[in-house]
Design a protein around this motif. Structure first.
Motif, mmCIF file in Angstrom:
data_model
loop_
_atom_site.group_PDB
_atom_site.id
_atom_site.type_symbol
_atom_site.label_atom_id
_atom_site.label_comp_id
_atom_site.label_asym_id
_atom_site.label_seq_id
_atom_site.Cartn_x
_atom_site.Cartn_y
_atom_site.Cartn_z
ATOM 1 N N PHE A 37 73.341 8.381 42.917
ATOM 2 C CA PHE A 37 72.296 9.277 42.444
ATOM 3 C C PHE A 37 71.567 8.584 41.300
ATOM 4 C CE2 PHE A 37 73.377 13.266 44.589
ATOM 5 C CZ PHE A 37 74.632 12.956 45.060
ATOM 6 N N GLN A 39 68.767 9.392 37.780
ATOM 7 C CA GLN A 39 68.103 10.370 36.935
ATOM 8 C C GLN A 39 67.144 9.654 36.005
ATOM 9 O OE1 GLN A 39 70.738 13.022 34.823
ATOM 10 N NE2 GLN A 39 69.120 14.541 34.571
ATOM 11 N N ARG A 45 68.650 15.036 38.311
ATOM 12 C CA ARG A 45 69.387 14.008 39.037
ATOM 13 C C ARG A 45 69.074 14.138 40.522
ATOM 14 N NH1 ARG A 45 75.394 12.748 37.053
ATOM 15 N NH2 ARG A 45 74.127 12.776 35.149
ATOM 16 N N PHE A 47 69.408 12.532 44.660
ATOM 17 C CA PHE A 47 70.184 11.769 45.633
ATOM 18 C C PHE A 47 69.469 10.480 45.984
ATOM 19 C CE2 PHE A 47 72.822 10.878 49.162
ATOM 20 C CZ PHE A 47 72.010 10.534 50.232
ATOM 21 N N TYR A 95 73.910 6.547 38.973
ATOM 22 C CA TYR A 95 75.284 7.000 38.901
ATOM 23 C C TYR A 95 75.932 6.904 40.279
ATOM 24 C CZ TYR A 95 73.678 9.348 34.617
ATOM 25 O OH TYR A 95 73.155 9.632 33.384
ATOM 26 N N ALA A 97 79.195 8.442 42.525
ATOM 27 C CA ALA A 97 79.992 9.663 42.538
ATOM 28 C C ALA A 97 80.903 9.672 43.753
ATOM 29 C CB ALA A 97 79.081 10.887 42.554
ATOM 30 N N THR A 105 73.816 16.753 47.737
ATOM 31 C CA THR A 105 73.735 17.565 46.518
ATOM 32 C C THR A 105 74.737 17.069 45.487
ATOM 33 O OG1 THR A 105 75.261 19.119 47.536
ATOM 34 C CG2 THR A 105 72.919 19.620 47.694
ATOM 35 N N PRO A 106 74.299 16.796 44.276
ATOM 36 C CA PRO A 106 75.220 16.260 43.268
ATOM 37 C C PRO A 106 76.363 17.215 42.932
ATOM 38 C CG PRO A 106 73.081 16.788 42.306
ATOM 39 C CD PRO A 106 72.925 16.890 43.762
ATOM 40 N N GLN A 107 76.131 18.506 43.058
ATOM 41 C CA GLN A 107 77.173 19.472 42.711
ATOM 42 C C GLN A 107 78.400 19.356 43.594
ATOM 43 O OE1 GLN A 107 73.974 20.126 43.207
ATOM 44 N NE2 GLN A 107 73.200 21.087 41.333
ATOM 45 N N TYR A 109 79.920 16.633 44.437
ATOM 46 C CA TYR A 109 80.742 15.475 44.089
ATOM 47 C C TYR A 109 81.628 15.791 42.888
ATOM 48 C CZ TYR A 109 78.116 12.755 47.454
ATOM 49 O OH TYR A 109 77.576 12.282 48.620
ATOM 50 N N TRP A 112 82.374 11.241 38.627
ATOM 51 C CA TRP A 112 81.148 10.519 38.313
ATOM 52 C C TRP A 112 81.430 9.358 37.370
ATOM 53 C CZ3 TRP A 112 76.267 11.801 40.184
ATOM 54 C CH2 TRP A 112 76.192 12.992 40.919
#
Length: 122
Positions: A37, A39, A45, A47, A95, A97, A105-107, A109, A112
């Motif tokens: 990911f 940012q 942030r 994908f 980043y 993860a 979706t970062p949530q 993972y 990190w």
């Protein structure tokens, strides 16, 4: 639990290349799907790329498709992101993860790294 450490970021001119690495310690990396990911300042942030546990399946954001390649070496407990034809808009903190499934979706993972800065000059 797994600890992740990214490396390979830096300053590069537009059109150049960088290879990011994400080294894992603790639990073996083959237990996890992996994602990259990024940012940028003032932005959420987003994908970039993801790879399945085996490495057979890969997924990319449209913005990097054809320029970036995600890969993994489970024997070395390392995931890579090869970035070619870099553009100034690719400038961000990147980043890696680890998670249970290959999702965007970062949530989703669980673990990190601390991130590595990539800066692309025009």
């Amino acid at each position: 639990q797994v600890q992740l450490v990214e490396s390979g970021g830096g300053l590069v001119q537009a059109g150049g290349s960088l290879r990011l690495s994400c080294a894992a310690s603790g639990r073996t990396l083959s237990s996890y799907a992996m994602g990259w990911f990024r940012q940028a300042p003032g932005k959420e942030r987003e994908f970039v790329a993801a790879i399945s546990r085996s490495g057979f399946n890969t997924y990319y954001a449209d913005s990097v498709k054809g320029r970036f390649t995600i890969s993994r070496d489970n024997a070395k407990n390392t995931v890579y992101l090869q970035m070619n034809s870099l553009k100034p808009v690719d400038t961000a903190v990147y980043y890696c993860a680890a998670g249970a499934a290959v999702v965007t979706t970062p949530q989703a993972y669980d673990y990190w790294g601390q991130g590595t800065q990539v800066t692309v000059s025009s």
